[in-house]
Enzyme design. Structure first.
Site, mmCIF file in Angstrom:
data_model
loop_
_atom_site.group_PDB
_atom_site.id
_atom_site.type_symbol
_atom_site.label_atom_id
_atom_site.label_comp_id
_atom_site.label_asym_id
_atom_site.label_seq_id
_atom_site.Cartn_x
_atom_site.Cartn_y
_atom_site.Cartn_z
ATOM 1 C CB THR A 11 36.483 -12.304 -14.168
ATOM 2 O OG1 THR A 11 35.678 -13.165 -13.347
ATOM 3 C CG2 THR A 11 36.999 -13.088 -15.367
ATOM 4 C CB VAL A 14 40.586 -9.591 -5.085
ATOM 5 C CG1 VAL A 14 41.893 -10.145 -4.517
ATOM 6 C CG2 VAL A 14 39.919 -8.683 -4.061
ATOM 7 C CB CYS A 130 40.990 -5.781 3.576
ATOM 8 S SG CYS A 130 39.235 -5.550 3.941
ATOM 9 N N GLY A 161 35.657 -2.655 -0.413
ATOM 10 C CA GLY A 161 35.707 -3.861 0.406
ATOM 11 C C GLY A 161 34.527 -4.776 0.153
ATOM 12 C CG HIS A 242 39.666 -0.610 4.396
ATOM 13 N ND1 HIS A 242 38.703 -0.234 3.491
ATOM 14 C CD2 HIS A 242 39.554 -1.970 4.539
ATOM 15 C CE1 HIS A 242 38.035 -1.316 3.094
ATOM 16 N NE2 HIS A 242 38.540 -2.372 3.719
ATOM 17 C CG ASN A 315 39.972 -1.620 0.179
ATOM 18 O OD1 ASN A 315 40.172 -0.434 -0.113
ATOM 19 N ND2 ASN A 315 39.010 -2.332 -0.379
#
Length: 340
Positions: A11, A14, A130, A161, A242, A315
């Site tokens: 959830t 990522v 990352c 991030g 990034h 990222n």
């Protein structure tokens, strides 16, 4: 026929991206389960265009009989459940920081060091940070040509991030700034809207931050232990993507034309480098894409055998979810995992 896949932390930002990429890439799946904390159990989450998965409770899940776990629930949770899944015979690809520097756990970027997958001992493979991933993808072909001995990198890292809460803070602060409301700071050390913060993760005894330390030690483990890395990591008011300004110093003479050719032919790299207005890729253009984009390639005349470049990548995709899925694909390609 396919593999039984468990997505841990399904959830989160990522985890959702992992599910999306598995569907996009038509990963060979026999069965898939979405796992998360007890408070998320029972929720529904999308998988592909037509399937809905009901989230199951990670704390009570039995991993016996499952082939691959793609894990991104946070380091403290992963420290408990990744070993549990591995002990049950499941190959775990862990996206958290917990296992990265453990000597018996491979730290892998498939375009850079896939051979390290042959060294799996504990049924756990670690996914790098990352900012490290996109950099080593871009530098691998240059290292093969010129043998890099030193890297100086300044990063411009998206709020994504820091997860959904980081992106939400940027959105809320931006809106508050534009209408004259007071600014609330909850997730970063200073205001992130219309600002840059030279501080990611906690400070180390030598004055560097842990994000900067990660870029150093992870690059050594993935690319070459003899490379020295000096990083300055900065959070910038961008949602996803990034950017990195990278200068390398090499042992062998640098040839710009050879560097360009190597990058054009490198797996996972797209060279877009025109010496004109707009002839480069920025974070907003890299969002949603899979590659590490390289621009602004040029000789650095201030050091022997120096080269500078600009690198951007999504990222959440290549820096996290995509690399995780690619490791699973590489395990299958190398016949290092079999179906139950």
């Amino acid at each position: 026929m396919g593999y039984r896949i468990a997505v841990i932390g399904a959830t989160g930002a990522v985890g959702r991206e992992i599910l999306k990429i598995l569907a996009e890439r038509d990963f060979p799946i026999k069965e898939i389960v979405a796992l998360a904390s007890p408070r998320s159990a029972g929720k529904e989450i999308s998988f592909g265009d037509k399937r809905i998965l009901k989230v199951q409770n990670l704390e009570t899940f039995d991993f016996k009989g499952w082939d691959i776990a793609l894990s991104s629930p946070g380091a403290s949770i992963s420290s408990v459940y990744s070993p549990k899944a591995a002990k049950a015979g499941c190959i775990v690809i862990d996206n958290t920081s917990h296992f990265r520097m453990e000597p018996d756990v491979p730290l892998v970027v498939p375009e850079v060091n896939p051979e390290d997958l042959k060294k799996i001992k504990r049924n756990i493979v670690a996914n790098p940070n990352c900012s490290t991933i996109q950099m080593v993808v871009a530098l691998k072909p240059l290292h093969d040509l010129f043998k890099i001995k030193r890297i100086v990198v300044s990063t411009y890292q998206a709020t994504g991030g820091a997860g959904k809460k980081g992106m939400d803070e940027l959105y809320i602060q931006t809106k508050s700034s534009l209408v004259g409301d007071s600014i609330s700071i909850n997730n970063f050390t200073k205001q992130i809207a219309f600002n840059c913060i030279p501080h990611i993760d906690k400070f180390m005894p030598d004055g560097s931050t842990k994000e900067e330390w990660k870029m150093n030690v992870e690059t050594k483990k993935i690319l070459d232990p003899d490379i020295n890395v000096f990083a300055t990591c900065v959070r910038v008011p961008v949602f996803i993507g990034h950017g990195e300004a990278i200068t390398i110093e090499c042992e062998r003479p640098v040839d710009l034309a050879k560097a360009q050719k190597a990058l054009r032919n490198a797996e996972g790299v797209i060279l877009f480098d025109k010496q004109e207005d707009g002839g480069y890729i920025t974070q907003i253009e890299a969002a949603g894409e899979d590659a590490s984009y390289v621009s602004r390639l040029r000789i650095d005349p201030t050091v022997p055998n120096g080269l500078g470049l600009w690198c951007v990548s999504d990222n959440l995709r290549k820096g996290a979810a995509l690399n995780t899925v690619q490791i699973a694909e590489k395990l299958i390609e190398m016949n290092l995992i079999s179906k139950r």
